[in-house]
Motif scaffolding. Structure first.
Motif, PDB file in Angstrom:
ATOM      1  N   ARG A 102       6.302  15.076   9.757  1.00 36.85           N
ATOM      2  CA  ARG A 102       7.432  15.522   8.898  1.00 36.85           C
ATOM      3  C   ARG A 102       8.206  14.287   9.837  1.00 36.85           C
ATOM      4  NH1 ARG A 102       4.958  20.332  11.078  1.00 36.85           N
ATOM      5  NH2 ARG A 102       6.898  20.390  12.636  1.00 36.85           N
ATOM      6  N   ARG A 103       7.934  14.040  10.749  1.00 34.34           N
ATOM      7  CA  ARG A 103       9.794  13.203  11.255  1.00 34.34           C
ATOM      8  C   ARG A 103       9.025  11.642   9.602  1.00 34.34           C
ATOM      9  NH1 ARG A 103      11.201   8.865  14.269  1.00 34.34           N
ATOM     10  NH2 ARG A 103      12.896   9.268  15.391  1.00 34.34           N
ATOM     11  N   PRO A 104      10.728  11.275   9.993  1.00 37.15           N
ATOM     12  CA  PRO A 104      10.307  10.285   8.953  1.00 37.15           C
ATOM     13  C   PRO A 104      10.490   8.792   9.323  1.00 37.15           C
ATOM     14  CG  PRO A 104      12.905  11.555   8.339  1.00 37.15           C
ATOM     15  CD  PRO A 104      11.896  12.801   8.997  1.00 37.15           C
ATOM     16  N   HIS A 105      10.111   7.905   9.540  1.00 34.10           N
ATOM     17  CA  HIS A 105      10.064   6.780  10.150  1.00 34.10           C
ATOM     18  C   HIS A 105      10.569   5.391   9.536  1.00 34.10           C
ATOM     19  CE1 HIS A 105       7.623   8.234  13.277  1.00 34.10           C
ATOM     20  NE2 HIS A 105       7.361   9.142  12.710  1.00 34.10           N
ATOM     21  N   ARG A 106      11.449   5.101   9.511  1.00 35.67           N
ATOM     22  CA  ARG A 106      11.961   3.827   8.429  1.00 35.67           C
ATOM     23  C   ARG A 106      11.279   2.521   8.557  1.00 35.67           C
ATOM     24  NH1 ARG A 106      17.043   1.676  11.452  1.00 35.67           N
ATOM     25  NH2 ARG A 106      17.754   2.915  12.634  1.00 35.67           N
ATOM     26  N   GLY A 107       9.985   2.329   9.240  1.00 38.16           N
ATOM     27  CA  GLY A 107       9.187   1.626   9.178  1.00 38.16           C
ATOM     28  C   GLY A 107       8.157   1.585   8.031  1.00 38.16           C
ATOM     29  N   LEU A 108       8.123   2.867   8.060  1.00 39.18           N
ATOM     30  CA  LEU A 108       6.939   4.015   6.867  1.00 39.18           C
ATOM     31  C   LEU A 108       7.873   4.210   5.754  1.00 39.18           C
ATOM     32  CD1 LEU A 108       4.533   5.488   9.507  1.00 39.18           C
ATOM     33  CD2 LEU A 108       4.550   3.734   8.539  1.00 39.18           C
ATOM     34  N   HIS A 109       8.619   3.648   5.058  1.00 35.35           N
ATOM     35  CA  HIS A 109       9.233   4.099   4.050  1.00 35.35           C
ATOM     36  C   HIS A 109       9.763   5.291   4.160  1.00 35.35           C
ATOM     37  CE1 HIS A 109       9.267   0.130   2.689  1.00 35.35           C
ATOM     38  NE2 HIS A 109       7.685   0.096   3.369  1.00 35.35           N
ATOM     39  N   GLN A 110      10.898   5.843   5.411  1.00 33.63           N
ATOM     40  CA  GLN A 110      10.964   7.155   5.193  1.00 33.63           C
ATOM     41  C   GLN A 110       9.611   8.370   5.420  1.00 33.63           C
ATOM     42  OE1 GLN A 110      14.030   8.314   6.601  1.00 33.63           O
ATOM     43  NE2 GLN A 110      13.967   6.035   6.455  1.00 33.63           N
ATOM     44  N   ARG A 111       8.570   8.312   5.630  1.00 28.58           N
ATOM     45  CA  ARG A 111       6.968   8.784   5.470  1.00 28.58           C
ATOM     46  C   ARG A 111       6.683   9.264   7.374  1.00 28.58           C
ATOM     47  NH1 ARG A 111       3.551   7.098   0.745  1.00 28.58           N
ATOM     48  NH2 ARG A 111       3.987   9.253   0.401  1.00 28.58           N
ATOM     49  N   ALA A 112       6.308  10.331   7.430  1.00 29.36           N
ATOM     50  CA  ALA A 112       5.636  10.467   8.704  1.00 29.36           C
ATOM     51  C   ALA A 112       3.996   9.524   9.018  1.00 29.36           C
ATOM     52  CB  ALA A 112       5.634  11.809   8.971  1.00 29.36           C
ATOM     53  N   PRO A 113       3.744   9.325  10.047  1.00 30.78           N
ATOM     54  CA  PRO A 113       2.726   8.466  10.581  1.00 30.78           C
ATOM     55  C   PRO A 113       1.914   9.243   9.542  1.00 30.78           C
ATOM     56  CG  PRO A 113       3.812   8.614  12.758  1.00 30.78           C
ATOM     57  CD  PRO A 113       4.688   9.361  11.008  1.00 30.78           C
ATOM     58  N   ASN A 114       1.488  10.915   8.670  1.00 32.60           N
ATOM     59  CA  ASN A 114       0.245  10.839   9.090  1.00 32.60           C
ATOM     60  C   ASN A 114       0.517  12.145   7.617  1.00 32.60           C
ATOM     61  OD1 ASN A 114      -1.281  11.025  11.345  1.00 32.60           O
ATOM     62  ND2 ASN A 114      -1.165  13.169  11.953  1.00 32.60           N
ATOM     63  N   ASP A 115       1.771  11.544   6.478  1.00 33.92           N
ATOM     64  CA  ASP A 115       2.290  11.576   5.651  1.00 33.92           C
ATOM     65  C   ASP A 115       1.365  11.338   4.989  1.00 33.92           C
ATOM     66  OD1 ASP A 115       3.032  12.779   3.271  1.00 33.92           O
ATOM     67  OD2 ASP A 115       4.979  12.213   3.605  1.00 33.92           O
ATOM     68  N   THR A 116       0.060  11.881   3.373  1.00 28.41           N
ATOM     69  CA  THR A 116       0.082  11.184   2.153  1.00 28.41           C
ATOM     70  C   THR A 116       0.304  10.822   1.175  1.00 28.41           C
ATOM     71  OG1 THR A 116      -1.498  12.623   2.352  1.00 28.41           O
ATOM     72  CG2 THR A 116      -2.395  10.533   3.874  1.00 28.41           C
ATOM     73  N   ALA A 117       1.750  12.354   0.790  1.00 30.38           N
ATOM     74  CA  ALA A 117       1.948  12.789  -0.246  1.00 30.38           C
ATOM     75  C   ALA A 117       2.793  12.232  -0.578  1.00 30.38           C
ATOM     76  CB  ALA A 117       2.270  14.361  -0.116  1.00 30.38           C
ATOM     77  N   ASP A 118       3.199  12.146  -1.994  1.00 31.34           N
ATOM     78  CA  ASP A 118       4.220  10.912  -2.320  1.00 31.34           C
ATOM     79  C   ASP A 118       5.386  11.858  -1.965  1.00 31.34           C
ATOM     80  OD1 ASP A 118       2.129   9.107  -3.485  1.00 31.34           O
ATOM     81  OD2 ASP A 118       2.542  10.206  -5.634  1.00 31.34           O
ATOM     82  N   VAL A 119       6.214  10.731  -2.236  1.00 29.03           N
ATOM     83  CA  VAL A 119       8.078  11.725  -1.306  1.00 29.03           C
ATOM     84  C   VAL A 119       8.537  12.276  -2.829  1.00 29.03           C
ATOM     85  CG1 VAL A 119      10.167  11.203  -0.272  1.00 29.03           C
ATOM     86  CG2 VAL A 119       7.799   9.941   0.229  1.00 29.03           C
ATOM     87  N   THR A 120       9.237  13.060  -2.696  1.00 26.01           N
ATOM     88  CA  THR A 120       9.431  13.899  -4.104  1.00 26.01           C
ATOM     89  C   THR A 120      11.005  14.388  -3.769  1.00 26.01           C
ATOM     90  OG1 THR A 120       7.816  14.643  -4.585  1.00 26.01           O
ATOM     91  CG2 THR A 120       9.493  15.745  -5.107  1.00 26.01           C
ATOM     92  N   PRO A 121      12.334  14.099  -4.264  1.00 27.38           N
ATOM     93  CA  PRO A 121      13.336  13.798  -4.340  1.00 27.38           C
ATOM     94  C   PRO A 121      14.132  15.395  -4.089  1.00 27.38           C
ATOM     95  CG  PRO A 121      13.247  12.296  -5.913  1.00 27.38           C
ATOM     96  CD  PRO A 121      11.538  12.713  -5.232  1.00 27.38           C
ATOM     97  N   ILE A 122      14.945  15.383  -3.580  1.00 27.06           N
ATOM     98  CA  ILE A 122      14.931  17.279  -4.169  1.00 27.06           C
ATOM     99  C   ILE A 122      16.693  17.195  -4.800  1.00 27.06           C
ATOM    100  CG2 ILE A 122      16.361  18.906  -2.690  1.00 27.06           C
ATOM    101  CD1 ILE A 122      14.634  17.909  -0.193  1.00 27.06           C
ATOM    102  N   GLY A 123      16.197  17.845  -6.254  1.00 25.63           N
ATOM    103  CA  GLY A 123      17.553  17.813  -7.158  1.00 25.63           C
ATOM    104  C   GLY A 123      18.674  18.190  -6.048  1.00 25.63           C
ATOM    105  N   THR A 124      19.640  18.225  -7.311  1.00 26.76           N
ATOM    106  CA  THR A 124      21.431  18.919  -6.129  1.00 26.76           C
ATOM    107  C   THR A 124      21.508  20.093  -6.964  1.00 26.76           C
ATOM    108  OG1 THR A 124      22.539  18.020  -8.869  1.00 26.76           O
ATOM    109  CG2 THR A 124      22.540  16.660  -6.425  1.00 26.76           C
TER     110      THR A 124
END
Length: 77
Positions: free
Chosen positions: A34-56
């Motif tokens: 779950r922790r975002p990593h800068r080198g992985l474009h704010q993804r976790a190492p085991n994250d394979t799902a697309d990043v979904t922005p949170i709406g306001t």
């Protein structure tokens, strides 16, 4: 190792081996899934799902980890 020490161990009083092991297990799971990593474009190492922005307009809930030292924020269901 530096991240683990900075985010967890420098802020915690460890009373026994069982508590230490429990915190380490929880932190490793958080770090890899779950922790975002800068080198992985704010993804976790085991994250394979697309990043979904949170709406306001979406409510957000806080979830604590590692005895309340780490906060995660997710959309409320």
């Amino acid at each position: 190792m530096r991240t683990l020490r900075h985010e967890l161990l420098d802020r915690t009083i460890i009373w026994n081996e069982h508590q230490l092991q429990q915190l380490l297990d929880e932190y490793v799971e958080h770090y890899n899934n779950r922790r975002p990593h800068r080198g992985l474009h704010q993804r976790a190492p085991n994250d394979t799902a697309d990043v979904t922005p949170i709406g306001t307009d979406q409510p957000i809930q806080r979830h604590t980890n590692c005895a309340g030292l780490i906060n995660e924020y997710r959309t409320a269901a």
